[in-house]
Design an enzyme around this catalytic site. Structure first.
Site, PDB file in Angstrom:
ATOM      1  N   ASP A 112       0.933  -1.001   0.115  1.00  8.48           N
ATOM      2  CA  ASP A 112      -0.006   0.240  -0.282  1.00  8.48           C
ATOM      3  C   ASP A 112       1.190   1.287  -0.064  1.00  8.48           C
ATOM      4  O   ASP A 112       2.184   0.988   0.353  1.00  8.48           O
ATOM      5  CB  ASP A 112      -0.247   0.079   1.045  1.00  8.48           C
ATOM      6  CG  ASP A 112      -1.722  -1.177   1.291  1.00  8.48           C
ATOM      7  OD1 ASP A 112      -2.562  -1.104   0.288  1.00  8.48           O
ATOM      8  OD2 ASP A 112      -1.944  -1.629   2.064  1.00  8.48           O
TER       9      ASP A 112
HETATM   10  N1  URA Z   1      -0.727  -5.867   3.894  1.00 11.91           N
HETATM   11  C1  URA Z   1      -1.678  -4.382   4.214  1.00 11.91           C
HETATM   12  O1  URA Z   1      -2.702  -4.096   4.241  1.00 11.91           O
HETATM   13  N2  URA Z   1      -0.880  -3.768   3.030  1.00 11.91           N
HETATM   14  C2  URA Z   1      -0.066  -3.720   3.161  1.00 11.91           C
HETATM   15  O2  URA Z   1       0.610  -3.153   1.731  1.00 11.91           O
HETATM   16  C3  URA Z   1       0.521  -5.200   3.066  1.00 11.91           C
HETATM   17  C4  URA Z   1      -0.370  -6.361   3.437  1.00 11.91           C
END
Ligand code: URA
Length: 242
Positions: free
Chosen positions: A105
């Site tokens: 993310d």
């Molecule tokens: N889980 C999440 O919530 N975000 C990420 O970027 C990776 C795993």
């Protein structure tokens, strides 16, 4: 294969820039077939030569493999009109053909593999392989007392999606804040955040620290990348432990 200058070969092996590798060679850190060579212009056979840097064998690779310490605020994409991208952290001349293995993310930090090896990327991301991914998170709120057991049993998210068994470890706790480690064997959308939310917490900071057998280099600064060593590449290629 035609002979190649030693400095060119080392740069090609992603040991550093041409300038860096010349310095490494001159300072006696590079050996070829067991003999230290200090002349950057020495000619070697790129395929048969056993090149070592600081005693570590450097395999001839036609593909590129980097470990990036992704900073928060950068999106996992090759190109974007509005946002800074992970590929934008690479010099333009190195960027061609490279892509990120999987996705973090925008606000997630940590280990991201950048490569031009589609087969490796496919193998690491294949849902059938269950390659482990380890995250550390700062969590606000009070986690349910049975959170660890629910992670282990296969947690149901708030929308009913059932996750594969995962591990939740509480690293430290202070009032309504905790530091946790989460080990997953799959990669659903926002998975860590949604699993923590399903057990009563809210992720306020998330960082991936391991993919398969490969750990994020603890001294690699956020936003920096470096080539994987031969040993690290092997760790990445090893089958995942469950
Ligand atoms: N889980 C999440 O919530 N975000 C990420 O970027 C990776 C795993």
């Amino acid at each position: 294969m035609p002979q190649m200058r030693l400095d060119k070969l080392l740069a090609h092996l992603s040991c550093g820039s041409r300038k860096d590798v010349r310095e490494m060679i001159r300072s006696g850190r590079v050996s070829v077939d067991g003999v230290v060579l200090t002349d950057p212009a020495a000619k070697v056979d790129p395929v048969s030569a056993q090149v070592a840097l600081d005693g570590q064998a450097q395999a001839y690779r036609t593909q590129r493999y980097y470990m990036l310490n992704k900073p928060a605020g950068v999106i996992t994409a090759s190109r974007d009109e509005r946002h800074e991208t992970v590929l934008g952290l690479f010099p333009e001349k190195e960027r061609r053909g490279l892509f990120a293995v999987g996705r973090l993310d925008k606000d997630t930090e940590g280990l991201l593999i950048i490569t031009d090896d589609g087969a490796l990327s496919h193998a690491l991301m294949s849902p059938a392989r269950h390659v482990s991914k380890v995250y550390e998170a700062e969590v606000e709120g009070v986690l349910a007392p049975d959170a660890i057991a629910r992670f282990e049993a296969g947690l149901a998210l708030r929308d009913g999606t059932v996750c594969l068994p995962a591990r939740l470890e509480i690293l430290s706790r202070q009032g309504e804040r905790a530091r946790v480690r989460v080990t997953l064997h799959e990669g659903k959308y926002h998975q860590v955040k949604r699993m923590i939310a399903a057990t009563g917490g809210r992720v306020v900071q998330l960082r991936r620290v391991q993919l398969g057998g490969l750990r994020l280099d603890p001294v690699l600064p956020a936003g920096a990348f470096r080539a994987l060593t031969g040993e690290e590449l092997m760790l990445l290629q090893q089958p995942a432990e469950r």
